[in-house]
Design an enzyme around this catalytic site. Sequence first.
Site, short mmCIF file in Angstrom:
data_model
loop_
_atom_site.label_atom_id
_atom_site.label_comp_id
_atom_site.label_asym_id
_atom_site.label_seq_id
_atom_site.Cartn_x
_atom_site.Cartn_y
_atom_site.Cartn_z
N LYS A 1 0.81 -1.21 0.00
CA LYS A 1 0.00 0.00 0.00
C LYS A 1 0.85 1.27 0.00
CE LYS A 1 -1.14 1.68 3.82
NZ LYS A 1 -1.67 2.16 5.10
N THR A 2 1.78 1.30 0.94
CA THR A 2 2.59 2.51 1.06
C THR A 2 3.41 2.74 -0.20
OG1 THR A 2 2.74 2.02 3.39
CG2 THR A 2 4.16 3.76 2.57
N ASP B 1 -4.65 8.40 2.81
CA ASP B 1 -4.19 7.11 3.34
C ASP B 1 -5.16 6.64 4.42
OD1 ASP B 1 -2.57 4.96 3.75
OD2 ASP B 1 -1.05 6.02 4.91
N GLU B 2 -5.25 5.36 4.65
CA GLU B 2 -6.08 4.78 5.72
C GLU B 2 -7.52 5.31 5.68
OE1 GLU B 2 -4.79 2.45 7.43
OE2 GLU B 2 -2.72 2.87 7.99
N GLN C 1 -9.28 -3.66 8.03
CA GLN C 1 -8.39 -3.17 9.07
C GLN C 1 -8.94 -1.93 9.76
OE1 GLN C 1 -4.01 -3.50 8.53
NE2 GLN C 1 -4.53 -3.96 6.41
N ARG D 1 0.22 -9.36 10.99
CA ARG D 1 1.52 -8.72 11.31
C ARG D 1 2.64 -9.71 11.15
NH1 ARG D 1 0.27 -4.61 9.74
NH2 ARG D 1 -1.61 -5.74 9.22
#
Length: 765
Positions: free
Chosen positions: A69-70, A256-257, A291, A641
Amino acid sequence: MTLATNSPDLLLAIRNRAHYTRGVSDDLLSPRPSTPAHDHLAGLNEEQRLAVETTEGPLLILAGAGTGKTRVLTTRFAHILLEGLAWPEQILAVTFTNKAAREMRERVSAILEKPVEGLWLGTFHSLCARMLRQHAPRLGLDRQFTILDADDQLRLLKQIMVAEKIDLKSAPPPQLLHHIQLWKDRALLPEDITAAHDVDFMNGRARHFYALYQTRLKELSACDFGDLMLHMVTIFRRYPEVLTQYHRRFRYILVDEYQDTNTIQYLWLRLLAKRDTQQPANIACVGDDDQSIYSWRGAEIANILRFEKDFPGAKVIRLERNYRSTPRILSAASGVIAHNEGRMGKTLRPGLEGEEGERISVINTPDSDDEARVVAETIRSLHGKNQSYGDMAILIRAGFQTRPFEESLMRSGIPYQVIGGMRFYERAEIRDGTAYMRALAHPADDLAFERIINVPKRGVGNIALSKLRQNARDRQLPLQATLQEQLAQGMIKGKAAATLSEFMACFDRARETLAKQGHVVAVEQLLEESGYLTMWREDQRSVEAAGRLDNLREMLRAIGEFATLEEFLEHIALVMDSDQLQNDTNRVSLMTLHAAKGLEFKTVFLPGWEEGLFPSQRSLDEGGQAALEEERRLAYVGLTRARERAFILHATSRRIYANWQDSIPSRFIDELPDEHVHVSEPTRKQNAAFGKSFWRRSQSSPASTTSFSRPLSVKKQIIVPLGATVKHSRFGEGVVLKADGERLTVNFEEAGMKTIMANFVEVVS
DNA sequence: TGGCTGTAAATTTTT
DNA sequence: TTTACAGCCA
């Protein structure tokens, strides 16, 4: 054991913040340095590339955990610049955390191979603050407004409630503040609150206090965090010409997010993205509905679910190829999250060829202390197999779970770091320090002044303070000015008169210094002459005093990084995050699941998977089915994670505060697909954790507790003989003079007398 | 005013 | 268990 030992590290972080020097790198996904321009697309997979190159029109990028994503977001940013589609100042890029903003800035610069200037890149709040500094007068607010922290907000609200003679017990101020914040998150002004919004608390009087609170904020020319957004949305709505100005400026918007946006952030984005023309906005939102774990902070998962309706013609691109975890971990996580109903739908697939990986280990232990012990033992054994401590993390649901782990890790001599918890700017000395600065820079900042007027003690108690406050209110003057006046008129008697005159004189002198020699010298002088630094120097009792002085020294150094006090204060209010994670440190990380979002580790321990704790009973009580789904997303975040290994633990009996509680395994454990799980038999290695030490376990029967149902475990007590020499990680060696159960009084050679828990020391002889 | 003592309460917390 | 805060007395 708190983080006090590490605080200088924390403080170092402030300075770094000003320079944007650090970030987390997920190696697989990072762009390789020194790629020539336009090679920035190399190494992207098909979907990622599409997400980067689809620059025009509304776009939703659904990016699963570990799907790059980043990288997509930063490459897209760089792509727009490299293609000459816009100048840096024509791109608005919004993140939730300062860390994310910093990381994005660094990575874009890395791709472009030069620092980028003039970006509108930051958190929602910092971008709003920047805008509001310009437009505040439209709302009758001073451009120099102060930004209040949570503590200030609460004190202010409490004062208002006391003045209105509200019983603080029946109407707890934190609850009222929470209501106000939720209203602000929903873009509701006091006048917008109807009886329908306001029935469940204080008999519908809450909105009255919301109005009073807002009035008082304006009087103080102050904003709380919510106001930064609320005021800007209000300005956009009332003054279309302001909005148009930003429409003209921003050609591309990146978010973002997105799954974590609340209503007001959503409105702010929509106002900025929707123009009058028919032309669709170039807004790209990245997020993962699976998420979304911040609904209790007002986040509306609906925002992401209805993106296509909000922005007709929107394209949706799914990133599902995961480059982080083993296929087993992905299948296990997918199996759990599949139980949720309100989803966009998305399946993580392994992005790399490779082994299936290890099954998820599910381990049952008799009680929570054993759980901590098993984790520590496993960590030790993995470390023996060449796995570095930095590759391992323990992810917990709630803060109170930390203690047993800290104890077991310490006992086993495993280096660890607690991420989260007390943040840097929440430390008393830092808040006092900034309050001194605020009172210096803004003589009208009553909240700051109140905080420090009696720190160190100057003989000003509650009574004197409320008199002063009343007086100031009557005259419509700030506290500082009122106090000056009262002193001049000899209205203050006794000891307080002298100390307070001197106190005010300190401010006068510091202001002079400020004008002549700059802010660093002025602040240092103020803290010195006011007796604040001396207060800590002379504090012999507390162990932390020395650490606090270190912190203050670091803070003073940090001020020097900024051109003015104002800039430093803005920074500390908005940008100061708890960016404590240092990837190069070889320590096991201990943090909440919430804090772990966005991070990854080779091995992840997930303790406390028990009904009531995870999913949290309290969440379920409050939010029902929706809350259960959010808890499940938290489980999904936890599992994803892990790169290689995940351990899930659950204890049959858990100590919560004073008493033991029995619990049954979490329903999330049942939801894990069997074929990817390995259930371990309960292990009981009684003495392994203690080695050849002198510890003894008493068999004291648990008479004080009601735990008939804990036949497997006996209350453990560590007994250290009087006169024994013990060693502590910080205080060095010392002799035990007194032992009250586990509470030891030790005379340390270096550090002197301390009272300390037995499990924090090691017996030497 | 301020220190002491007893009592109630205790998730998650990007800004 | 720890922590915060209200109420009491020097």
